[in-house]
Scaffold this motif. Sequence first.
Motif, PDB file in Angstrom:
ATOM      1  N   ARG A   1       4.694  -5.732  15.694  1.00 47.98           N
ATOM      2  CA  ARG A   1       3.879  -5.339  14.927  1.00 47.98           C
ATOM      3  C   ARG A   1       4.018  -3.957  14.489  1.00 47.98           C
ATOM      4  NH1 ARG A   1       0.338  -9.133  17.165  1.00 47.98           N
ATOM      5  NH2 ARG A   1      -0.013  -7.575  19.107  1.00 47.98           N
ATOM      6  N   VAL A   2       4.937  -2.983  15.143  1.00 49.19           N
ATOM      7  CA  VAL A   2       5.191  -1.736  15.348  1.00 49.19           C
ATOM      8  C   VAL A   2       6.760  -1.523  14.459  1.00 49.19           C
ATOM      9  CG1 VAL A   2       3.841  -1.135  17.286  1.00 49.19           C
ATOM     10  CG2 VAL A   2       6.306  -1.446  17.495  1.00 49.19           C
ATOM     11  N   LEU A   3       7.381  -2.771  13.928  1.00 47.05           N
ATOM     12  CA  LEU A   3       8.737  -2.648  13.581  1.00 47.05           C
ATOM     13  C   LEU A   3       8.547  -2.823  11.998  1.00 47.05           C
ATOM     14  CD1 LEU A   3      10.811  -4.849  15.768  1.00 47.05           C
ATOM     15  CD2 LEU A   3      10.867  -2.205  15.657  1.00 47.05           C
ATOM     16  N   GLY A   4       9.358  -1.949  11.004  1.00 44.30           N
ATOM     17  CA  GLY A   4       9.577  -2.266   9.865  1.00 44.30           C
ATOM     18  C   GLY A   4      11.123  -2.090   9.433  1.00 44.30           C
ATOM     19  N   LEU A   5      11.610  -3.217   8.876  1.00 44.41           N
ATOM     20  CA  LEU A   5      13.088  -2.951   8.463  1.00 44.41           C
ATOM     21  C   LEU A   5      13.202  -3.399   6.917  1.00 44.41           C
ATOM     22  CD1 LEU A   5      15.951  -3.664   9.252  1.00 44.41           C
ATOM     23  CD2 LEU A   5      15.572  -6.154   9.577  1.00 44.41           C
ATOM     24  N   ALA A   6      14.067  -2.625   6.251  1.00 41.20           N
ATOM     25  CA  ALA A   6      14.495  -2.684   5.099  1.00 41.20           C
ATOM     26  C   ALA A   6      15.816  -3.027   5.129  1.00 41.20           C
ATOM     27  CB  ALA A   6      14.184  -1.372   4.151  1.00 41.20           C
ATOM     28  N   PRO A   7      16.201  -4.311   4.964  1.00 41.94           N
ATOM     29  CA  PRO A   7      17.841  -4.985   5.211  1.00 41.94           C
ATOM     30  C   PRO A   7      18.570  -4.525   3.950  1.00 41.94           C
ATOM     31  CG  PRO A   7      16.297  -6.725   4.652  1.00 41.94           C
ATOM     32  CD  PRO A   7      15.299  -5.539   5.003  1.00 41.94           C
TER      33      PRO A   7
ATOM     34  N   LEU B   1       4.632  -1.565   4.530  1.00 41.07           N
ATOM     35  CA  LEU B   1       3.256  -1.853   4.139  1.00 41.07           C
ATOM     36  C   LEU B   1       2.320  -1.788   5.162  1.00 41.07           C
ATOM     37  CD1 LEU B   1       1.759  -2.700   1.453  1.00 41.07           C
ATOM     38  CD2 LEU B   1       2.287  -4.856   2.282  1.00 41.07           C
ATOM     39  N   HIS B   2       2.939  -2.331   6.435  1.00 41.09           N
ATOM     40  CA  HIS B   2       1.997  -2.487   7.569  1.00 41.09           C
ATOM     41  C   HIS B   2       1.890  -1.143   8.535  1.00 41.09           C
ATOM     42  CE1 HIS B   2       5.935  -3.479   8.940  1.00 41.09           C
ATOM     43  NE2 HIS B   2       5.710  -3.461  10.061  1.00 41.09           N
ATOM     44  N   ASP B   3       2.347  -0.063   7.984  1.00 45.24           N
ATOM     45  CA  ASP B   3       2.381   1.167   8.701  1.00 45.24           C
ATOM     46  C   ASP B   3       3.077   1.030   9.960  1.00 45.24           C
ATOM     47  OD1 ASP B   3       1.854   3.958   9.023  1.00 45.24           O
ATOM     48  OD2 ASP B   3      -0.240   3.481   9.545  1.00 45.24           O
ATOM     49  N   PRO B   4       4.427   0.570  10.121  1.00 46.37           N
ATOM     50  CA  PRO B   4       5.152   0.565  11.249  1.00 46.37           C
ATOM     51  C   PRO B   4       5.344   1.993  11.877  1.00 46.37           C
ATOM     52  CG  PRO B   4       6.462   0.173   9.454  1.00 46.37           C
ATOM     53  CD  PRO B   4       5.094   0.427   9.060  1.00 46.37           C
ATOM     54  N   GLN B   5       5.438   1.964  13.415  1.00 39.94           N
ATOM     55  CA  GLN B   5       5.786   3.363  14.248  1.00 39.94           C
ATOM     56  C   GLN B   5       7.303   3.579  13.750  1.00 39.94           C
ATOM     57  OE1 GLN B   5       3.912   3.324  17.922  1.00 39.94           O
ATOM     58  NE2 GLN B   5       2.409   1.885  17.123  1.00 39.94           N
ATOM     59  N   LEU B   6       8.097   2.491  13.763  1.00 37.34           N
ATOM     60  CA  LEU B   6       9.351   2.369  14.080  1.00 37.34           C
ATOM     61  C   LEU B   6      10.189   1.730  12.572  1.00 37.34           C
ATOM     62  CD1 LEU B   6      12.376   2.882  15.209  1.00 37.34           C
ATOM     63  CD2 LEU B   6      11.932   0.946  16.505  1.00 37.34           C
ATOM     64  N   VAL B   7      10.770   2.456  11.704  1.00 31.92           N
ATOM     65  CA  VAL B   7      11.187   1.904  10.410  1.00 31.92           C
ATOM     66  C   VAL B   7      12.751   2.031  10.670  1.00 31.92           C
ATOM     67  CG1 VAL B   7      11.223   2.233   8.092  1.00 31.92           C
ATOM     68  CG2 VAL B   7       9.237   2.723   9.473  1.00 31.92           C
ATOM     69  N   LEU B   8      13.385   0.812  10.210  1.00 33.34           N
ATOM     70  CA  LEU B   8      14.918   0.933  10.235  1.00 33.34           C
ATOM     71  C   LEU B   8      15.650   0.491   8.864  1.00 33.34           C
ATOM     72  CD1 LEU B   8      13.971  -0.703  12.956  1.00 33.34           C
ATOM     73  CD2 LEU B   8      16.350  -0.502  13.638  1.00 33.34           C
ATOM     74  N   LEU B   9      16.117   1.361   8.058  1.00 36.11           N
ATOM     75  CA  LEU B   9      16.692   1.202   6.793  1.00 36.11           C
ATOM     76  C   LEU B   9      18.165   1.280   6.653  1.00 36.11           C
ATOM     77  CD1 LEU B   9      14.532   4.399   5.342  1.00 36.11           C
ATOM     78  CD2 LEU B   9      13.811   1.867   5.567  1.00 36.11           C
ATOM     79  N   ASP B  10      18.413   0.159   6.451  1.00 36.80           N
ATOM     80  CA  ASP B  10      19.880  -0.417   6.299  1.00 36.80           C
ATOM     81  C   ASP B  10      20.551   0.069   5.212  1.00 36.80           C
ATOM     82  OD1 ASP B  10      22.409  -1.415   7.019  1.00 36.80           O
ATOM     83  OD2 ASP B  10      21.882  -3.234   7.507  1.00 36.80           O
ATOM     84  N   GLU B  11      21.313   1.139   4.968  1.00 38.34           N
ATOM     85  CA  GLU B  11      21.944   1.400   3.960  1.00 38.34           C
ATOM     86  C   GLU B  11      21.096   1.298   2.605  1.00 38.34           C
ATOM     87  OE1 GLU B  11      25.980   0.685   3.207  1.00 38.34           O
ATOM     88  OE2 GLU B  11      26.578   0.678   5.633  1.00 38.34           O
ATOM     89  N   PRO B  12      19.939   2.036   2.503  1.00 35.85           N
ATOM     90  CA  PRO B  12      18.990   1.944   1.401  1.00 35.85           C
ATOM     91  C   PRO B  12      19.435   2.306   0.083  1.00 35.85           C
ATOM     92  CG  PRO B  12      18.179   3.538   2.909  1.00 35.85           C
ATOM     93  CD  PRO B  12      19.494   3.008   3.480  1.00 35.85           C
ATOM     94  N   THR B  13      20.376   3.211  -0.044  1.00 34.14           N
ATOM     95  CA  THR B  13      20.565   3.963  -1.328  1.00 34.14           C
ATOM     96  C   THR B  13      22.167   3.178  -1.943  1.00 34.14           C
ATOM     97  OG1 THR B  13      22.094   5.660  -0.224  1.00 34.14           O
ATOM     98  CG2 THR B  13      19.727   6.149  -0.633  1.00 34.14           C
ATOM     99  N   VAL B  14      22.586   2.275  -1.310  1.00 33.40           N
ATOM    100  CA  VAL B  14      23.683   1.256  -1.891  1.00 33.40           C
ATOM    101  C   VAL B  14      23.503   0.784  -3.084  1.00 33.40           C
ATOM    102  CG1 VAL B  14      25.096  -0.533  -1.893  1.00 33.40           C
ATOM    103  CG2 VAL B  14      24.526   0.657   0.359  1.00 33.40           C
TER     104      VAL B  14
END
Length: 281
Positions: free
Chosen positions: A73-79, A147-160
């Motif tokens: 619930r506290v994780l957000g991932l943009a693969p 969207l769910h306001d995560p405390q920890l966000v992981l962004l994997d090469e988001p500007t490719v």
Amino acid sequence: MLTLTNIVKRYGSRVAVDDLSLAVHPGEILGLLGPNGAGKSTTMHVAVGLLRADSGTVTIGEHGSPTAPAARRVLGLAPQSLAVYDLLTADENLRFFGELYGLAGAALRARVEWALTLVGLQDRRRDRVQGYSGGMKRRLNIAAALLHDPQLVLLDEPTVGVDPQSRNAIFDSIVQLRQAGRTVVYSTHYMEEAVRLCDRVAIIDAGKVLALDTVDGLLRAHGGSPVLRARVAGEEIAIETRDPLTELNRLSATAPVESFRVDAPTLEQVFLSLTGRTLRD
């Protein structure tokens, strides 16, 4: 906020992550900087529980394993591979992901509005995603992760593969996350992004952390000395030195210095020094 301890992940005989340990502090942006195939994406997938490590442990704050519901619930991932639905609109995508996290009613509408505003897609919210540019899809991908306001966000090469305007919009969104106290892990192979965004940078190659520090700390430890470049009596001279002024005075005592500049060490030099210059596929 995130602790990886002695993580090992193999794909057959290939070791993708090799005894990697890493701690991410609350409220920081930590960059994972590495060449293609360095193990950045695999590390992120292990960190959020999408992949099971062959050995080692992952701990999410006070919630334990990323497979625990409280941790998820506290994780957000943009693969790196876009995780949005082309045949849905931006609104429909975000409502779908919000409902997966238990949002409904006014709370869901408010978060959808916030996310669309953050990534600058309010005016295209009712258009199907299949008509979006690559940069717009990347921004929606990030919005879904937040969207769910995560405390920890992981962004994997988001500007490719995105245009400069979308890159800057993504950077602004990430800075807003830090200002709101969120923790961000940001994977990239672009030096300027690490310099611009990250509080600390972990340089990764062959599944190992080769160095971890602030950019200034990495430059001091691995960047080498500044280079004095001068034109003296028609000749170009380059001198690596910790004291450019003394060297410049020494040169000027022997002949007139027509021009000069001092090149400070760069993160790219640090990166190449640690990972080598071999081409990566």
